[in-house]
Design a protein around this motif. Structure first.
Motif, short mmCIF file in Angstrom:
data_model
loop_
_atom_site.label_atom_id
_atom_site.label_comp_id
_atom_site.label_asym_id
_atom_site.label_seq_id
_atom_site.Cartn_x
_atom_site.Cartn_y
_atom_site.Cartn_z
N GLY A 71 91.48 -35.91 -20.12
CA GLY A 71 90.27 -35.09 -20.14
C GLY A 71 89.02 -35.93 -20.02
N ALA A 124 90.42 -26.43 -24.12
CA ALA A 124 91.78 -26.94 -23.96
C ALA A 124 92.79 -25.83 -24.17
CB ALA A 124 92.03 -28.07 -24.96
N ASN A 174 94.92 -27.45 -19.10
CA ASN A 174 96.18 -28.09 -19.49
C ASN A 174 96.33 -29.37 -18.66
OD1 ASN A 174 97.02 -27.25 -16.94
ND2 ASN A 174 98.46 -25.73 -17.69
#
Length: 98
Positions: A85, A65, A29
């Motif tokens: 990310g 994810a 996250n």
């Protein structure tokens, strides 16, 4: 620096980063990604660190994810999450420590 979702340990020149969200199979996250990026930036400048090990707590390395945390994202938020990310992965990839 203190982290909530990762464990950071340096011993004998070896840094171990452990993603610590086993209850969700270490799904990534925003908080995990931000903490990982901060830890990687810290490792890059730490002359005592020669090797980095990235692992996950519990029975999974990373499930991917955290889709549950993304369900309310706007398009802009989703793009920012993806960019974060990519920044983490790029920092790992370009680090001069194996």
């Amino acid at each position: 620096m203190s982290y909530e979702t990762i464990k950071y340990k340096v011993e004998d020149g070896i840094a171990t980063l452990t993603i610590n969200r086993p209850e969700v199979l270490n799904a990534l996250n925003i908080q995990v990604l931000e903490e990982l990026l901060g830890a990687i930036e810290q490792l890059v400048v730490d002359e005592n660190v020669q090797v980095v090990v990235l692992t996950g707590e519990g029975r999974s390395f990373v499930a991917g994810a955290d889709i549950a945390s993304m369900k309310e994202f706007s398009t802009r938020q989703a793009l920012a999450f993806a960019d974060l990310g990519h920044a983490v992965m790029s920092a790992l990839e370009t680090m001069d420590k194996p």
